[in-house]
Design a protein around this motif. Structure first.
Motif, PDB file in Angstrom:
ATOM      1  N   UNK A 160      -0.179  -4.383  -5.414  1.00 22.52           N
ATOM      2  CA  UNK A 160      -0.303  -4.172  -6.861  1.00 22.52           C
ATOM      3  C   UNK A 160       1.026  -4.400  -7.562  1.00 22.52           C
ATOM      4  N   UNK A 161       2.138  -3.929  -6.939  1.00 21.43           N
ATOM      5  CA  UNK A 161       3.461  -4.105  -7.534  1.00 21.43           C
ATOM      6  C   UNK A 161       3.820  -5.592  -7.626  1.00 21.43           C
ATOM      7  N   UNK A 162       3.533  -6.360  -6.548  1.00 18.98           N
ATOM      8  CA  UNK A 162       3.821  -7.792  -6.561  1.00 18.98           C
ATOM      9  C   UNK A 162       3.003  -8.506  -7.636  1.00 18.98           C
ATOM     10  N   UNK A 163       1.744  -8.098  -7.770  1.00 18.63           N
ATOM     11  CA  UNK A 163       0.901  -8.709  -8.797  1.00 18.63           C
ATOM     12  C   UNK A 163       1.461  -8.429 -10.184  1.00 18.63           C
TER      13      UNK A 163
ATOM     14  N   UNK B 294       0.143   2.189   1.233  1.00 20.49           N
ATOM     15  CA  UNK B 294       1.406   1.521   0.927  1.00 20.49           C
ATOM     16  C   UNK B 294       1.193   0.027   0.715  1.00 20.49           C
ATOM     17  N   UNK B 295       0.359  -0.589   1.564  1.00 23.23           N
ATOM     18  CA  UNK B 295       0.082  -2.022   1.410  1.00 23.23           C
ATOM     19  C   UNK B 295      -0.590  -2.304   0.065  1.00 23.23           C
ATOM     20  N   UNK B 296      -1.549  -1.458  -0.318  1.00 26.72           N
ATOM     21  CA  UNK B 296      -2.202  -1.625  -1.618  1.00 26.72           C
ATOM     22  C   UNK B 296      -1.200  -1.472  -2.762  1.00 26.72           C
ATOM     23  N   UNK B 297      -0.287  -0.499  -2.615  1.00 30.52           N
ATOM     24  CA  UNK B 297       0.716  -0.283  -3.669  1.00 30.52           C
ATOM     25  C   UNK B 297       1.654  -1.483  -3.785  1.00 30.52           C
TER      26      UNK B 297
END
Length: 344
Positions: free
Chosen positions: A209-212, A203-206
């Protein structure tokens, strides 16, 4: 009285007693010998078979335990007692199953109920066997401990030691069950924690990635907006320049009266807060064009939304340059109204 007579009488009496005493001693010796050979000796020979000693006294084993007899049911009493004695010598009181002293002695009692040798041996060996059963409990060999307690119960069912051993066995089993359950719970918690950690990482990786992606999209939108504003300002300046040139030519030729003409404009800066909020609007201004072509006395007549784009519009218009209005060929001050649009 004559002393010679007295001494003679005493001598005669001692001579009569001595044969009687000797006879009594002889009878006692004969009875003792008979008892030894007829009663005691056979009993001791029976109990001392296979290395001698009392059957109820465990001794240290000097060799490995013998293999269990092939056919216990077919063995005689003497053979069973001999095997029992051998098991005692080798410290096989209750184990292994089928080849221990208690099972041999119990088999003797099955064949001959009330056999004194087996009865005495079981009674006197009971404390040692109880200790062996307790050791099996302490070693957590609960199944074999239960078998050993059952053997002890066959030997002396009313012995209070059995109650203690059964309580210890029950407590040991419950403790082992609790430990096993705790271990299983701990393993399950560890698995759940690992699964949660893995899910949290995904979830943290997702989210990262979404914020980026959102940041990249925002930067691209801002760049496109700045480019569009620059193009709009350039186009507006070009058009105004063309209009100024067209209007100035007749005025110069005739030397008459004409309105002020925009010569140089500056595109308003889009407010950052409004840009982030995706707000659009307009501001209607009133301002004075001096005879020198500068802008002064800028006022906000109306705005939508209010107080969002006012400052940006005033700052932009204040930097504009005009060809001043003329009257009879002379430059004069004039008042102009202008609506400034803010669109994304």
């Amino acid at each position: 009285m004559d002393t010679r007579y007295i001494r003679h009488a005493r001598t005669h009496a001692r001579g009569a007693i001595q044969p009687v005493a000797i006879a009594v001693l002889v009878v006692i010796a004969v009875l003792a010998a008979a008892a030894w050979f007829l009663i005691i000796k056979p009993h001791q020979d029976l109990m001392q078979a296979d290395n001698g000693g009392h059957p109820s006294t465990p001794v240290a084993a000097g060799h490995e335990a013998a293999a269990p007899p092939a056919n216990v049911e077919a063995m005689s009493l003497n053979q069973l007692l001999s095997e029992a004695r051998r098991a005692m010598n080798e410290q096989r009181l209750l184990a292994p199953s089928g080849n221990n002293a208690f099972e041999f002695y119990l088999k003797v009692l099955q064949k001959q109920p009330g056999n004194q040798v087996a009865t005495d041996a079981l009674r006197e060996t009971f404390p040692f066997a109880a200790t062996a059963a307790e050791q099996a409990i302490n070693q957590r060999d609960f199944n074999d401990a239960q078998r050993q307690i059952d053997l002890l119960a066959k030997a002396d069912p009313a012995n209070y030691t059995l109650t203690i051993l059964r309580s210890k066995l029950d407590a040991g089993r419950k403790l082992a069950d609790r430990e096993q359950q705790l271990a299983a719970d701990k393993e399950k918690q560890a698995q759940l924690a690992a699964q949660k950690a893995a899910a949290d990482k995904v979830e943290a990786d997702r989210q990262a990635e979404l914020k980026a992606q959102q940041a990249a999209a925002e930067q691209q939108r801002l760049a496109q907006q700045r480019q569009a504003q620059q193009q709009q300002a350039a186009e507006s300046a070009r058009q105004q320049q063309q209009a100024t040139t067209a209007a100035a030519t007749p005025a110069a030729e005739t030397g008459g009266t004409h309105a002020a003409v925009l010569v140089k404009n500056t595109a308003p800066r889009y407010p950052t807060a409004a840009m982030r909020a995706n707000q659009e609007g307009w501001v209607e201004l009133s301002f004075t064009i001096t005879p020198g072509g500068d802008v002064s006395d800028v006022k906000v007549l109306d705005a939508q939304p209010r107080h969002v784009f006012d400052r940006a519009a005033i700052d932009a218009v204040s930097r504009w340059k005009y060809q001043p209005a003329t009257q009879d060929g002379a430059p004069v001050a004039s008042i102009k109204r202008q609506r400034i649009e803010f669109k994304l």
